[in-house]
Every structure is written in structure tokens, then in C-alpha cells.
Scaffold this motif. Structure first.
Motif, PDB file in Angstrom:
ATOM      1  N   VAL A  94     -29.522  30.398  15.939  1.00 35.53           N
ATOM      2  CA  VAL A  94     -28.837  30.904  14.749  1.00 35.53           C
ATOM      3  C   VAL A  94     -29.851  31.087  13.618  1.00 35.53           C
ATOM      4  N   LEU A  95     -30.701  30.086  13.418  1.00 35.58           N
ATOM      5  CA  LEU A  95     -31.692  30.168  12.351  1.00 35.58           C
ATOM      6  C   LEU A  95     -32.742  31.248  12.629  1.00 35.58           C
ATOM      7  N   MET A  96     -33.145  31.389  13.888  1.00 38.88           N
ATOM      8  CA  MET A  96     -34.135  32.410  14.238  1.00 38.88           C
ATOM      9  C   MET A  96     -33.632  33.805  13.893  1.00 38.88           C
ATOM     10  N   SER A  97     -32.348  34.026  14.054  1.00 39.43           N
ATOM     11  CA  SER A  97     -31.804  35.356  13.790  1.00 39.43           C
ATOM     12  C   SER A  97     -31.614  35.638  12.298  1.00 39.43           C
ATOM     13  N   ARG A  98     -31.718  34.596  11.470  1.00 39.56           N
ATOM     14  CA  ARG A  98     -31.433  34.758  10.049  1.00 39.56           C
ATOM     15  C   ARG A  98     -32.609  34.501   9.114  1.00 39.56           C
ATOM     16  N   VAL A 105     -40.837  28.094   8.278  1.00 47.98           N
ATOM     17  CA  VAL A 105     -41.855  27.088   7.944  1.00 47.98           C
ATOM     18  C   VAL A 105     -41.325  26.184   6.826  1.00 47.98           C
ATOM     19  N   ALA A 106     -40.684  26.759   5.829  1.00 48.91           N
ATOM     20  CA  ALA A 106     -40.115  25.981   4.727  1.00 48.91           C
ATOM     21  C   ALA A 106     -39.019  25.040   5.237  1.00 48.91           C
ATOM     22  N   PHE A 107     -38.258  25.487   6.239  1.00 53.44           N
ATOM     23  CA  PHE A 107     -37.226  24.618   6.816  1.00 53.44           C
ATOM     24  C   PHE A 107     -37.868  23.401   7.481  1.00 53.44           C
ATOM     25  N   ILE A 108     -38.995  23.600   8.139  1.00 53.86           N
ATOM     26  CA  ILE A 108     -39.703  22.472   8.760  1.00 53.86           C
ATOM     27  C   ILE A 108     -40.150  21.492   7.678  1.00 53.86           C
ATOM     28  N   GLU A 109     -40.555  22.009   6.539  1.00 57.18           N
ATOM     29  CA  GLU A 109     -40.921  21.123   5.431  1.00 57.18           C
ATOM     30  C   GLU A 109     -39.719  20.280   5.002  1.00 57.18           C
ATOM     31  N   ILE A 110     -38.547  20.881   4.974  1.00 58.41           N
ATOM     32  CA  ILE A 110     -37.327  20.143   4.642  1.00 58.41           C
ATOM     33  C   ILE A 110     -37.104  19.021   5.654  1.00 58.41           C
ATOM     34  N   GLU A 125     -38.622  10.788  15.561  1.00 60.84           N
ATOM     35  CA  GLU A 125     -38.383  11.783  14.505  1.00 60.84           C
ATOM     36  C   GLU A 125     -39.440  12.875  14.576  1.00 60.84           C
ATOM     37  N   GLU A 126     -40.679  12.457  14.744  1.00 66.15           N
ATOM     38  CA  GLU A 126     -41.783  13.423  14.844  1.00 66.15           C
ATOM     39  C   GLU A 126     -41.580  14.345  16.041  1.00 66.15           C
ATOM     40  N   ASN A 127     -41.121  13.789  17.161  1.00 65.71           N
ATOM     41  CA  ASN A 127     -40.871  14.595  18.355  1.00 65.71           C
ATOM     42  C   ASN A 127     -39.763  15.617  18.121  1.00 65.71           C
ATOM     43  N   VAL A 128     -38.730  15.227  17.417  1.00 62.71           N
ATOM     44  CA  VAL A 128     -37.626  16.142  17.124  1.00 62.71           C
ATOM     45  C   VAL A 128     -38.122  17.300  16.254  1.00 62.71           C
ATOM     46  N   VAL A 129     -38.904  16.987  15.232  1.00 62.20           N
ATOM     47  CA  VAL A 129     -39.433  18.043  14.371  1.00 62.20           C
ATOM     48  C   VAL A 129     -40.335  18.967  15.177  1.00 62.20           C
ATOM     49  N   LEU A 136     -38.299  27.331  16.703  1.00 59.50           N
ATOM     50  CA  LEU A 136     -38.256  28.241  15.557  1.00 59.50           C
ATOM     51  C   LEU A 136     -39.507  29.110  15.459  1.00 59.50           C
ATOM     52  N   GLY A 137     -40.413  28.934  16.404  1.00 57.14           N
ATOM     53  CA  GLY A 137     -41.633  29.740  16.395  1.00 57.14           C
ATOM     54  C   GLY A 137     -42.605  29.359  15.296  1.00 57.14           C
TER      55      GLY A 137
END
Length: 168
Positions: A94-98, A105-110, A125-129, A136-137
Motif C-alpha cells: 500500500v505504501l509503495m503505491s502511494r 526513506v522518511a517513513f523509515i526515519e519515523i 526491532e532492528e530486524n523489523v525495520v 519499501l525499496g
């Protein structure tokens, strides 16, 4: 930095929801997908601390401009979506399409902000990110740069490896 973060989330809301104003979370698949991923990150280490829940709610409220009722609805939708998902693809697709590359990249910062809400990162947590970043590429380089940026902003030195927080 908080201002930049708020601007990003405002653009995320616009990008993900197309400016929709309906309160039904089904009408906001991007917002729900983002919140579900955020929720998964804060509970990835198996311990959901109050400070993590509060930071999660602060991010959602401030950035989406939610009322208390809307916040409760989004948190419930995020928890339900996360508990029903078998993988992250349901949300990341969903996020990739939008989102464009910069927004991803900013979402990863969040996500890193949420990881460090309790002052340290756990390897889960690190593994999930890492896994979300891959879907998300977002390059490994950008993922690490975002982690370092958050660590610097929060004054976290070293690896930020798990330790026992003074106030659990």
C-alpha cells in the motif's frame, strides 16, 4: 527537526489518503498500513512499554490531526491489522503505491524514532525495520543513515544496544 517530521507526515496523510476526510479506517488504507507497521515496530521486542505507546499515539495524533475518538479508532485498526497480517507485504505494498522514494526513506526515519522511544533498540526491532525497509525499496545505506540521524537527534551514542532501562 520536529517541524520537518510534521511536514512529512502531513504529506504522507495527503499522499496516502488522497485528502479523504472520512472517519472509517477502511477509507484510509495508507494511514492504517502506516500505523500498523508503526505498531508492529513498537511491540517487536515483546515488551510494549507505556513510553512506546505514548510516542506512537503522539506521532499519530500530531501528524494526522486526530481527535481522541479518531486516534482510538486508528490505534484499534492498526492493532487489528497487525494481528491479522501474516507478513509486512500487505502494508508495504500500500505504501509503495502511494509514496515516492524520499517519503519512504522518511517513513523509515519515523520507524527509528519509534524504536528509540524507550531509549534503546532491540535486535528484533532492528530486524523489523530492516525487513520493512527492504520491502519499501529503501537501501541499506539510507536505513542506516536514518538510524544514525535519529540516534544523533536523541543523543544516543554507540550502538544503542538493549540494556535494562532504569524505569521499566
Amino acid at each position: 527537526m520536529l517541524e520537518k517530521f510534521q511536514q512529512f507526515i502531513a504529506s504522507l496523510t495527503s499522499s496516502l489518503d488522497g485528502g479523504a476526510s472520512e472517519s472509517d479506517e477502511d477509507a484510509h488504507p495508507g494511514r492504517t498500513a502506516a500505523a500498523a507497521l508503526m505498531y508492529h515496530v513498537i511491540q517487536a521486542d515483546g515488551v510494549l512499554r507505556d513510553i512506546e505507546k505514548e510516542r506512537f499515539k503522539e506521532v499519530l495524533t500530531a501528524e494526522y490531526g486526530l481527535s481522541e475518538k479518531e486516534l482510538e479508532s486508528l490505534v484499534a485498526a492498526a492493532k487489528a491489522a497487525d494481528s491479522q497480517a501474516v507478513d509486512f507485504y500487505r502494508f508495504t505494498s500500500v505504501l509503495m503505491s502511494r509514496l515516492d522514494e524520499e517519503e519512504r526513506v522518511a517513513f523509515i526515519e519515523i520507524l527509528w524514532e519509534l524504536v528509540y522511544a524507550d531509549g534503546y533498540k532491540h535486535e528484533l526491532e532492528e530486524n523489523v525495520v530492516w525487513r520493512i525497509s527492504e520491502l519499501l525499496g529503501v537501501s541499506g545505506r539510507d536505513r542506516v543513515l536514518m538510524r544514525q540521524r535519529v540516534q544523533e537527534r536523541l543523543g544516543i551514542h554507540g550502538s544503542g544496544e538493549p540494556h535494562t532501562p532504569a524505569s521499566e
